[in-house]
Scaffold this motif. Structure first.
Motif, PDB file in Angstrom:
ATOM      1  N   UNK A 167       0.886  -1.203  -0.037  1.00 44.75           N
ATOM      2  CA  UNK A 167      -0.169  -0.062  -0.065  1.00 44.75           C
ATOM      3  C   UNK A 167       0.797   1.292  -0.018  1.00 44.75           C
ATOM      4  N   UNK A 168       0.561   2.172  -0.723  1.00 40.67           N
ATOM      5  CA  UNK A 168       1.246   3.496  -0.977  1.00 40.67           C
ATOM      6  C   UNK A 168       0.905   4.474  -0.087  1.00 40.67           C
ATOM      7  N   UNK A 169      -0.412   4.334   0.719  1.00 42.40           N
ATOM      8  CA  UNK A 169      -0.897   5.379   1.307  1.00 42.40           C
ATOM      9  C   UNK A 169      -2.040   4.670   2.273  1.00 42.40           C
ATOM     10  N   UNK A 170      -2.287   5.328   3.310  1.00 42.04           N
ATOM     11  CA  UNK A 170      -3.634   4.975   3.979  1.00 42.04           C
ATOM     12  C   UNK A 170      -4.339   5.985   4.908  1.00 42.04           C
ATOM     13  N   UNK A 171      -5.351   5.601   5.639  1.00 40.38           N
ATOM     14  CA  UNK A 171      -5.764   6.576   6.691  1.00 40.38           C
ATOM     15  C   UNK A 171      -6.594   5.906   7.560  1.00 40.38           C
ATOM     16  N   UNK A 172      -6.781   6.466   8.737  1.00 42.56           N
ATOM     17  CA  UNK A 172      -7.250   5.640  10.030  1.00 42.56           C
ATOM     18  C   UNK A 172      -7.901   6.970  10.820  1.00 42.56           C
ATOM     19  N   UNK A 173      -8.915   6.511  11.413  1.00 43.82           N
ATOM     20  CA  UNK A 173      -9.360   7.542  12.870  1.00 43.82           C
ATOM     21  C   UNK A 173      -8.616   6.992  13.842  1.00 43.82           C
ATOM     22  N   UNK A 174      -7.866   7.978  14.490  1.00 41.60           N
ATOM     23  CA  UNK A 174      -7.179   7.898  15.585  1.00 41.60           C
ATOM     24  C   UNK A 174      -7.856   8.474  16.798  1.00 41.60           C
ATOM     25  N   UNK A 175      -8.391   8.031  17.945  1.00 43.22           N
ATOM     26  CA  UNK A 175      -9.042   8.551  19.087  1.00 43.22           C
ATOM     27  C   UNK A 175      -8.166   8.899  20.123  1.00 43.22           C
ATOM     28  N   UNK A 176      -8.471  10.002  20.734  1.00 41.59           N
ATOM     29  CA  UNK A 176      -7.918  10.393  21.899  1.00 41.59           C
ATOM     30  C   UNK A 176      -8.370   9.857  23.089  1.00 41.59           C
ATOM     31  N   UNK A 177     -10.170   9.807  22.729  1.00 37.67           N
ATOM     32  CA  UNK A 177     -10.836   9.261  23.994  1.00 37.67           C
ATOM     33  C   UNK A 177     -11.649   8.162  23.376  1.00 37.67           C
ATOM     34  N   UNK A 178     -11.539   7.128  24.211  1.00 40.86           N
ATOM     35  CA  UNK A 178     -12.417   5.712  23.712  1.00 40.86           C
ATOM     36  C   UNK A 178     -14.019   5.887  23.876  1.00 40.86           C
ATOM     37  N   UNK A 179     -14.531   5.718  22.622  1.00 39.01           N
ATOM     38  CA  UNK A 179     -15.764   5.571  22.594  1.00 39.01           C
ATOM     39  C   UNK A 179     -16.203   4.087  22.626  1.00 39.01           C
ATOM     40  N   UNK A 180     -15.320   3.146  22.377  1.00 38.77           N
ATOM     41  CA  UNK A 180     -15.806   1.761  22.426  1.00 38.77           C
ATOM     42  C   UNK A 180     -14.594   0.935  23.150  1.00 38.77           C
ATOM     43  N   UNK A 181     -15.044  -0.024  23.680  1.00 37.81           N
ATOM     44  CA  UNK A 181     -14.039  -0.798  24.698  1.00 37.81           C
ATOM     45  C   UNK A 181     -13.004  -1.603  23.741  1.00 37.81           C
ATOM     46  N   UNK A 182     -11.726  -1.188  24.296  1.00 42.78           N
ATOM     47  CA  UNK A 182     -10.619  -1.953  23.792  1.00 42.78           C
ATOM     48  C   UNK A 182     -10.096  -0.961  22.593  1.00 42.78           C
ATOM     49  N   UNK A 183     -10.809  -0.016  22.168  1.00 43.17           N
ATOM     50  CA  UNK A 183     -10.463   0.698  20.844  1.00 43.17           C
ATOM     51  C   UNK A 183      -9.166   1.496  21.149  1.00 43.17           C
ATOM     52  N   UNK A 184      -8.109   0.916  19.982  1.00 44.05           N
ATOM     53  CA  UNK A 184      -6.800   1.749  20.467  1.00 44.05           C
ATOM     54  C   UNK A 184      -6.662   3.223  20.061  1.00 44.05           C
ATOM     55  N   UNK A 185      -5.886   3.730  21.309  1.00 45.13           N
ATOM     56  CA  UNK A 185      -5.940   5.371  21.179  1.00 45.13           C
ATOM     57  C   UNK A 185      -4.786   5.587  20.168  1.00 45.13           C
ATOM     58  N   UNK A 186      -4.713   6.968  19.987  1.00 41.67           N
ATOM     59  CA  UNK A 186      -3.798   7.337  19.033  1.00 41.67           C
ATOM     60  C   UNK A 186      -2.184   7.028  19.379  1.00 41.67           C
ATOM     61  N   UNK A 187      -1.921   7.117  20.604  1.00 41.45           N
ATOM     62  CA  UNK A 187      -0.411   6.921  21.028  1.00 41.45           C
ATOM     63  C   UNK A 187      -0.286   5.318  20.768  1.00 41.45           C
ATOM     64  N   UNK A 188      -1.274   4.552  20.911  1.00 42.08           N
ATOM     65  CA  UNK A 188      -1.067   3.103  20.781  1.00 42.08           C
ATOM     66  C   UNK A 188      -1.011   2.834  19.007  1.00 42.08           C
ATOM     67  N   UNK A 189      -1.825   3.534  18.345  1.00 47.14           N
ATOM     68  CA  UNK A 189      -2.098   3.037  16.996  1.00 47.14           C
ATOM     69  C   UNK A 189      -1.183   3.508  15.929  1.00 47.14           C
ATOM     70  N   UNK A 190      -0.853   4.825  16.101  1.00 44.61           N
ATOM     71  CA  UNK A 190      -0.022   5.810  15.339  1.00 44.61           C
ATOM     72  C   UNK A 190       1.551   5.059  15.205  1.00 44.61           C
ATOM     73  N   UNK A 191       2.218   4.756  16.309  1.00 39.99           N
ATOM     74  CA  UNK A 191       3.474   3.977  16.178  1.00 39.99           C
ATOM     75  C   UNK A 191       3.340   2.570  15.306  1.00 39.99           C
TER      76      UNK A 191
END
Length: 232
Positions: A167-191
């Motif tokens: 893949x040459x690119x991508x986009x993803x929603x990165x939360x700072x507040x968890x709306x759903x249980x177990x939802x990875x937050x920005x500091x976890x997903x971005x790395x």
């Protein structure tokens, strides 16, 4: 905050087709397509390549199918993508908040309709298991991955396995507040995305808490700079 969302939509409609031209994107894999809003913005912005949309919620999929019916380069699939092949129960609510994850207490208070979801059984596939089918017929595939799965983006990404390198690119929603249980937050997903070779091209606020002004979630556009399309 509604004006901010309008700006977000307009910026994507302009910036994404420009990025697609820079990187030679010829297939957009649209995961969490809802009723086709994202794909329609791409078309309105001038993108003419292949779009493959995934939406597991039956009512949303029916509208998605209608929207794509007259576009020969836009195919749709009624299934979810994730870490493993199989089936699972999805929490379906009106609008764009349906998720494979249950809401947190914060999420249920913010979005009252999350408190009474309808359980719907949906098919789940790994992306690496269907990718050849999605790219079939493209001589030099340059795919882009769009994720909007209400807390399941990292699961879909993981399901691409080693083929995420294509893949040459991508986009993803990165939360700072968890709306759903177990939802990875920005500091976890971005790395995780950065470790796979993607760099941030843009970040847009998607939702904000009105009483505090805090951003709840960003939409992050990323590219793999090492595969920039050669000029000429």
């Amino acid at each position: 905050m509604g004006d901010e969302r309008v700006v977000f939509d307009d910026l994507q409609q302009v910036q994404l087709p420009a990025l697609f031209g820079m990187y030679g994107v010829n297939c957009v894999i649209d995961v969490g397509a809802h009723e086709g809003e994202y794909a329609k913005r791409l078309r309105a912005g001038g993108y003419e390549g292949r779009i493959v949309s995934f939406e597991p919620v039956p009512r949303a999929f029916a509208e998605l199918e209608r929207e794509a019916a007259d576009d020969p380069d836009w195919s749709v699939h009624q299934r979810a993508l994730g870490r493993e092949d199989g089936t699972t129960s999805m929490n379906v609510v009106p609008g764009t908040l349906s998720s494979l994850r249950p809401p947190t207490g914060f999420g249920a208070r913010r979005y009252r309709r999350l408190q009474d979801p309808e359980a719907v059984e949906v098919e789940v596939r790994r992306l690496d298991g269907v990718l050849d089918e999605l790219l079939e017929g493209l001589q030099q595939p340059r795919p882009y991955l769009k994720l909007d799965t209400q807390g399941f983006d990292l699961d879909v990404f993981t399901g691409a396995g080693d083929r995420i390198a294509e893949f040459v690119g991508m986009q993803s929603e990165l939360p700072l507040m968890q709306i759903y249980e177990g939802m990875p937050r920005l500091p976890e997903a971005l790395p995780v995305y950065e470790a796979a070779g993607f760099d941030v091209a843009a970040m847009y606020p998607v939702s904000r808490q009105g009483k505090t002004g805090r951003v709840l979630e960003f939409d992050c556009v990323m590219v793999r700079g090492s595969v920039l399309k050669p000029e000429g």
